[in-house]
Design a protein around this motif. Sequence first.
Motif, PDB file in Angstrom:
ATOM      1  N   THR A  85       0.833  -1.203   0.000  1.00 29.25           N
ATOM      2  CA  THR A  85       0.000   0.000   0.000  1.00 29.25           C
ATOM      3  C   THR A  85       0.873   1.261   0.000  1.00 29.25           C
ATOM      4  O   THR A  85       2.095   1.179   0.164  1.00 29.25           O
ATOM      5  CB  THR A  85      -0.922   0.031   1.237  1.00 29.25           C
ATOM      6  OG1 THR A  85      -0.074   0.073   2.398  1.00 29.25           O
ATOM      7  CG2 THR A  85      -1.804  -1.209   1.274  1.00 29.25           C
ATOM      8  N   ALA A  86       0.206   2.406  -0.155  1.00 28.20           N
ATOM      9  CA  ALA A  86       0.941   3.673  -0.207  1.00 28.20           C
ATOM     10  C   ALA A  86       1.720   3.918   1.074  1.00 28.20           C
ATOM     11  O   ALA A  86       2.742   4.604   1.061  1.00 28.20           O
ATOM     12  CB  ALA A  86      -0.025   4.817  -0.472  1.00 28.20           C
ATOM     13  N   ASP A  87       1.236   3.339   2.207  1.00 27.81           N
ATOM     14  CA  ASP A  87       1.977   3.513   3.464  1.00 27.81           C
ATOM     15  C   ASP A  87       2.796   2.264   3.798  1.00 27.81           C
ATOM     16  O   ASP A  87       3.036   1.952   4.970  1.00 27.81           O
ATOM     17  CB  ASP A  87       1.025   3.880   4.607  1.00 27.81           C
ATOM     18  CG  ASP A  87      -0.082   2.854   4.772  1.00 27.81           C
ATOM     19  OD1 ASP A  87      -0.198   1.958   3.905  1.00 27.81           O
ATOM     20  OD2 ASP A  87      -0.816   2.931   5.774  1.00 27.81           O
ATOM     21  N   SER A  88       3.227   1.545   2.746  1.00 27.31           N
ATOM     22  CA  SER A  88       4.173   0.426   2.858  1.00 27.31           C
ATOM     23  C   SER A  88       3.630  -0.765   3.650  1.00 27.31           C
ATOM     24  O   SER A  88       4.422  -1.541   4.203  1.00 27.31           O
ATOM     25  CB  SER A  88       5.507   0.895   3.474  1.00 27.31           C
ATOM     26  OG  SER A  88       6.145   1.778   2.594  1.00 27.31           O
ATOM     27  N   GLN A  89       2.321  -0.929   3.719  1.00 26.41           N
ATOM     28  CA  GLN A  89       1.758  -2.120   4.351  1.00 26.41           C
ATOM     29  C   GLN A  89       1.578  -3.208   3.292  1.00 26.41           C
ATOM     30  O   GLN A  89       1.343  -2.911   2.120  1.00 26.41           O
ATOM     31  CB  GLN A  89       0.390  -1.795   4.986  1.00 26.41           C
ATOM     32  CG  GLN A  89       0.442  -0.715   6.049  1.00 26.41           C
ATOM     33  CD  GLN A  89       1.372  -1.072   7.196  1.00 26.41           C
ATOM     34  OE1 GLN A  89       1.270  -2.136   7.785  1.00 26.41           O
ATOM     35  NE2 GLN A  89       2.323  -0.180   7.485  1.00 26.41           N
ATOM     36  N   ILE A  90       1.685  -4.469   3.739  1.00 29.92           N
ATOM     37  CA  ILE A  90       1.530  -5.593   2.795  1.00 29.92           C
ATOM     38  C   ILE A  90       0.123  -6.173   2.935  1.00 29.92           C
ATOM     39  O   ILE A  90      -0.327  -6.469   4.051  1.00 29.92           O
ATOM     40  CB  ILE A  90       2.596  -6.670   3.072  1.00 29.92           C
ATOM     41  CG1 ILE A  90       3.978  -6.091   2.757  1.00 29.92           C
ATOM     42  CG2 ILE A  90       2.337  -7.913   2.234  1.00 29.92           C
ATOM     43  CD1 ILE A  90       5.121  -7.002   3.096  1.00 29.92           C
ATOM     44  N   GLU A  91      -0.566  -6.292   1.799  1.00 33.11           N
ATOM     45  CA  GLU A  91      -1.930  -6.824   1.813  1.00 33.11           C
ATOM     46  C   GLU A  91      -2.047  -7.962   0.798  1.00 33.11           C
ATOM     47  O   GLU A  91      -1.304  -7.989  -0.192  1.00 33.11           O
ATOM     48  CB  GLU A  91      -2.927  -5.710   1.451  1.00 33.11           C
ATOM     49  CG  GLU A  91      -3.052  -4.657   2.534  1.00 33.11           C
ATOM     50  CD  GLU A  91      -4.076  -3.592   2.187  1.00 33.11           C
ATOM     51  OE1 GLU A  91      -4.543  -3.576   1.033  1.00 33.11           O
ATOM     52  OE2 GLU A  91      -4.387  -2.793   3.086  1.00 33.11           O
ATOM     53  N   PRO A  92      -2.996  -8.886   1.023  1.00 35.92           N
ATOM     54  CA  PRO A  92      -3.174  -9.978   0.052  1.00 35.92           C
ATOM     55  C   PRO A  92      -3.584  -9.447  -1.314  1.00 35.92           C
ATOM     56  O   PRO A  92      -4.294  -8.438  -1.405  1.00 35.92           O
ATOM     57  CB  PRO A  92      -4.314 -10.802   0.659  1.00 35.92           C
ATOM     58  CG  PRO A  92      -4.356 -10.431   2.093  1.00 35.92           C
ATOM     59  CD  PRO A  92      -3.901  -9.007   2.178  1.00 35.92           C
ATOM     60  N   ALA A  93      -3.129 -10.129  -2.343  1.00 30.62           N
ATOM     61  CA  ALA A  93      -3.566  -9.796  -3.707  1.00 30.62           C
ATOM     62  C   ALA A  93      -3.844 -11.135  -4.404  1.00 30.62           C
ATOM     63  O   ALA A  93      -4.823 -11.784  -4.056  1.00 30.62           O
ATOM     64  CB  ALA A  93      -2.517  -8.978  -4.434  1.00 30.62           C
ATOM     65  N   LEU A  94      -2.974 -11.574  -5.296  1.00 37.14           N
ATOM     66  CA  LEU A  94      -3.196 -12.892  -5.906  1.00 37.14           C
ATOM     67  C   LEU A  94      -2.884 -14.007  -4.908  1.00 37.14           C
ATOM     68  O   LEU A  94      -3.312 -15.142  -5.096  1.00 37.14           O
ATOM     69  CB  LEU A  94      -2.350 -13.045  -7.163  1.00 37.14           C
ATOM     70  CG  LEU A  94      -2.823 -12.223  -8.370  1.00 37.14           C
ATOM     71  CD1 LEU A  94      -1.923 -12.442  -9.565  1.00 37.14           C
ATOM     72  CD2 LEU A  94      -4.273 -12.539  -8.724  1.00 37.14           C
ATOM     73  N   ALA A  95      -2.136 -13.702  -3.892  1.00 32.64           N
ATOM     74  CA  ALA A  95      -1.955 -14.643  -2.780  1.00 32.64           C
ATOM     75  C   ALA A  95      -2.919 -14.226  -1.669  1.00 32.64           C
ATOM     76  O   ALA A  95      -2.914 -13.062  -1.252  1.00 32.64           O
ATOM     77  CB  ALA A  95      -0.526 -14.606  -2.269  1.00 32.64           C
ATOM     78  N   THR A  96      -3.743 -15.161  -1.225  1.00 30.50           N
ATOM     79  CA  THR A  96      -4.718 -14.802  -0.183  1.00 30.50           C
ATOM     80  C   THR A  96      -4.089 -14.842   1.197  1.00 30.50           C
ATOM     81  O   THR A  96      -4.501 -14.117   2.091  1.00 30.50           O
ATOM     82  CB  THR A  96      -5.915 -15.763  -0.228  1.00 30.50           C
ATOM     83  OG1 THR A  96      -5.408 -17.110  -0.187  1.00 30.50           O
ATOM     84  CG2 THR A  96      -6.726 -15.568  -1.499  1.00 30.50           C
ATOM     85  N   ASP A  97      -3.101 -15.710   1.373  1.00 33.74           N
ATOM     86  CA  ASP A  97      -2.348 -15.719   2.625  1.00 33.74           C
ATOM     87  C   ASP A  97      -1.025 -16.426   2.404  1.00 33.74           C
ATOM     88  O   ASP A  97      -0.794 -17.021   1.343  1.00 33.74           O
ATOM     89  CB  ASP A  97      -3.147 -16.382   3.764  1.00 33.74           C
ATOM     90  CG  ASP A  97      -3.515 -17.804   3.425  1.00 33.74           C
ATOM     91  OD1 ASP A  97      -2.614 -18.657   3.469  1.00 33.74           O
ATOM     92  OD2 ASP A  97      -4.695 -18.068   3.096  1.00 33.74           O
ATOM     93  N   TRP A  98      -0.178 -16.378   3.415  1.00 34.15           N
ATOM     94  CA  TRP A  98       1.157 -16.969   3.280  1.00 34.15           C
ATOM     95  C   TRP A  98       1.665 -17.368   4.661  1.00 34.15           C
ATOM     96  O   TRP A  98       1.242 -16.805   5.679  1.00 34.15           O
ATOM     97  CB  TRP A  98       2.128 -15.983   2.616  1.00 34.15           C
ATOM     98  CG  TRP A  98       2.103 -14.614   3.229  1.00 34.15           C
ATOM     99  CD1 TRP A  98       2.845 -14.158   4.268  1.00 34.15           C
ATOM    100  CD2 TRP A  98       1.257 -13.541   2.827  1.00 34.15           C
ATOM    101  NE1 TRP A  98       2.522 -12.864   4.537  1.00 34.15           N
ATOM    102  CE2 TRP A  98       1.549 -12.450   3.668  1.00 34.15           C
ATOM    103  CE3 TRP A  98       0.276 -13.384   1.848  1.00 34.15           C
ATOM    104  CZ2 TRP A  98       0.896 -11.227   3.568  1.00 34.15           C
ATOM    105  CZ3 TRP A  98      -0.366 -12.159   1.743  1.00 34.15           C
ATOM    106  CH2 TRP A  98      -0.050 -11.094   2.596  1.00 34.15           C
ATOM    107  N   THR A  99       2.562 -18.332   4.643  1.00 39.37           N
ATOM    108  CA  THR A  99       3.188 -18.761   5.899  1.00 39.37           C
ATOM    109  C   THR A  99       4.699 -18.735   5.711  1.00 39.37           C
ATOM    110  O   THR A  99       5.211 -18.946   4.593  1.00 39.37           O
ATOM    111  CB  THR A  99       2.761 -20.197   6.280  1.00 39.37           C
ATOM    112  OG1 THR A  99       3.080 -21.067   5.185  1.00 39.37           O
ATOM    113  CG2 THR A  99       1.281 -20.260   6.584  1.00 39.37           C
ATOM    114  N   ILE A 100       5.383 -18.468   6.798  1.00 36.73           N
ATOM    115  CA  ILE A 100       6.854 -18.420   6.775  1.00 36.73           C
ATOM    116  C   ILE A 100       7.357 -19.467   7.757  1.00 36.73           C
ATOM    117  O   ILE A 100       6.870 -19.541   8.900  1.00 36.73           O
ATOM    118  CB  ILE A 100       7.365 -17.022   7.182  1.00 36.73           C
ATOM    119  CG1 ILE A 100       6.710 -15.942   6.317  1.00 36.73           C
ATOM    120  CG2 ILE A 100       8.888 -16.951   7.089  1.00 36.73           C
ATOM    121  CD1 ILE A 100       6.971 -14.534   6.768  1.00 36.73           C
ATOM    122  N   SER A 101       8.281 -20.289   7.319  1.00 36.77           N
ATOM    123  CA  SER A 101       8.796 -21.344   8.198  1.00 36.77           C
ATOM    124  C   SER A 101       9.551 -20.732   9.381  1.00 36.77           C
ATOM    125  O   SER A 101       9.964 -19.565   9.330  1.00 36.77           O
ATOM    126  CB  SER A 101       9.725 -22.273   7.411  1.00 36.77           C
ATOM    127  OG  SER A 101      10.846 -21.531   6.950  1.00 36.77           O
TER     128      SER A 101
END
Lengths: 522, 300
Positions: A85-101
């Motif tokens: 976003t314009a204030d550098s936040q990350i939002e879902p787009a073509l990925a609805t969610d994600w996990t990090i090991s």
Amino acid sequence: MFVHSAHLVGRSGVSRIKYTTNIVLILTLVLTLALMSFSVSAQDASGGSFAVGVEAPVNLDPATGPNDQEALFNRMVFDYLVDITADSQIEPALATDWTISDDGLTYTFTLREDVTFHDGSSFGPEDVVFTFERLQELESPALNLLGAFTVEEGEGNTVVFNISAPNADFLYGTGQRFAAILSSEDTAFDTGVDANGTGAFMVSEYLPGDRAVFMANPDYWMEGAPMLDEVTHIYIEDKNAQVDALLAGTVDYIFKLSLDQVQRLADNDFVTTLQVATNQHPVIRIHADEGSLAEDVRMRQAFKLATDRDQINEFLWEGRATVGNNNPIGPAYGPFYDPSISEPAYDPEAACALIQEVTGQERISVTLRGPDAFGGQYADMATLIEQQWEAACIDTEIEITPEGVYYSDGTWLETEVGITGWGSRPVPQSYLVEAYVPDASFNEARWNDEEVGELVAEAASTADTEERAAIYSQIAEIFAERGPIIVPFFAPMLGAVSNRTEGLVMNPFPGLTDLRMVSVSE
Amino acid sequence: MTTTNKVDVGPDAPRPFPLRALRTILSILRQLAERPLSLIGSLMVLVFVLTAIFAPVIAPFDFDQIATGPRSAPPSADNLFGTDRLGRDVFSRVVWGAREIILLPGIATAISVLLGATLGMIAGYMGGWVDEVISRLFDSLLAIPAMVLALVMLATIGPSAAGIVIVIVLLYTPIITRVIRSATLTVRSLGYVEAARLRGESTLYIIVREILPGILPPLVVEAALRFSYAIFLTASLGFLGLGVQPPSPDWGRMVGEARNNYFQAPWTMLYPALAISILVIGVNLLADGLRRIFRYEGQL
């Protein structure tokens, strides 16, 4: 009144019927008008056409096209794995969610279902794999943030990225402008008219150097988007002509304006001017490697003492910019910016003393090279610096060349004392990796500080915001103590929209301004 | 009062040469003064030359002095032509700028005339392979559009005062060479040149003493015209950002810098643009007057 009415009603049955009929008619009329009004409001909120005045794009391949006008085109047609976003936040787009090991080395993205490309083909994991492997093949600038990685299709509708070392900016890397998701069935990506994405708008017409027309994608996955029926990019190379086009109502949105141009628009009733804090900044840097002018740290300090950043901000921005503290991490980065680190105020006498201490001479002479950018602003800045440095025992010869010439002739990195314009980046790590670690591709100051290199590497693998902020604070302190660069200001991004525009939030990198939820009132 | 349109620059003029030259100059000035348009043009040029010479006396501020008044302020008693974005006095910058706009094109034109006249006379007089080499070489240079050539050269060697002089010399020497070669071809077949050759005079003697006086009319007119074009080219390159470097008060650069805020401060663009126009018109009127005096009908 009530008695009077009763009297009227009571006069005859015909009168009563007439009266009732009139009431019904009036109520019907009121109801119809209300519905029409509601209908008009609903039309105001969606539909319509919108025009952007912008310079013509040159390289439309999303993987390599670097500039605002190219990002603007691709932002219309393509989607990204995540949105920044314009204030550098990350939002879902073509990925609805994600996990990090747990070890931070594996990212698994779950992809959105039922998404189609403009040619009707389905979107799936193979397209994501194709897109990111293509970035590697082309050695796209996207790799600066992504680092080394492998990507493969996961179980179900997922993709899995494996990275070689923890990278706190990896998610930003997947949403950056170069990482537009392409169809694995396509082969050409820079033709414009054949651009085939999953984005909110489809290319209807593309006339290079003239205009591009986009129609709303009726099958777009985001609910309620796009609100506009049609968007046109009208290619106008001259900024003043863009301002004229906005005032004439030919376009609705222009950006990257100078202060003069915004002042011209400020008193107009049909236009609203926009200002966004950014990390865009000029860097005045001096070569600091062995045998160069600023090899001695005292000489770097002398140049800092010789530069009056407040005067530059006042003359060029009328105080609208943020005075820089001589490192590339500006206040737009929120927690990563350390305001406690202060730089020395303008002190030409102290600068003279240091110069004499280092060189044994009364004065030194330098040539200050730079691009003619931002409507003559950099030339004005060079003029101010020349006068400030003159009082600080530095005789300066200015050499300003057109921006295209300056950056394309291959000599700007060889320039001992130069000005470079750095555009806004979503994360501070970009600047540090690109220009300030040893062996950085744009190490324009020829500064090889091992400690900075180690701290930047540590920041890359630190996901915790507070810990990372502490590392950036340490880096900023090193810049203050021995950095060979001067950052006079962090510039605001200026733009303007027609007053019929609603919902537009200008991105600090204005080519990435999201038009999906923008509407116009007729 | 009797006027004449014939200037004593031909081979029949009396000697010695310095006296003859002085007579020629006085004759030219007198005839310029007799033509209203030529007189106006000459006066316009004279005003700018005097402005350039006495700039330190005329200008109230240094050309690079910032904050002489409020920034982008309109013309006032303190700042006759107003101020620019950095608060510099536009009047002072226009006055100081006269030096560069006259000096740089002047030096470049002088070098071009010297080289062009020499090469043109050599090519025209000697003919043969010498003529072929010089003519074909310059024809190939003339085939490239002047502005494109100028931009490429300045982008290569870097924008500077020396760079502008080099560019103008490279652009205008071929043109002057071609004009002088044509004039020389006419003069070389005249009887007095043939006589000198028969007397056994050296090539150098014939070119300097016999041909040069004969080609002076087109040379003077061509020099004046080239000076006018050189002013315009210098201003154009300044406007494009490839001219003299800031904070120099180059008129073209001033117009280019003012372009971005001409709605807020039109005076920052108006006065340097006017100065360029007036000077170029003045030089052109002067060149036209010279052409009429010399009855030079060649290609201009």
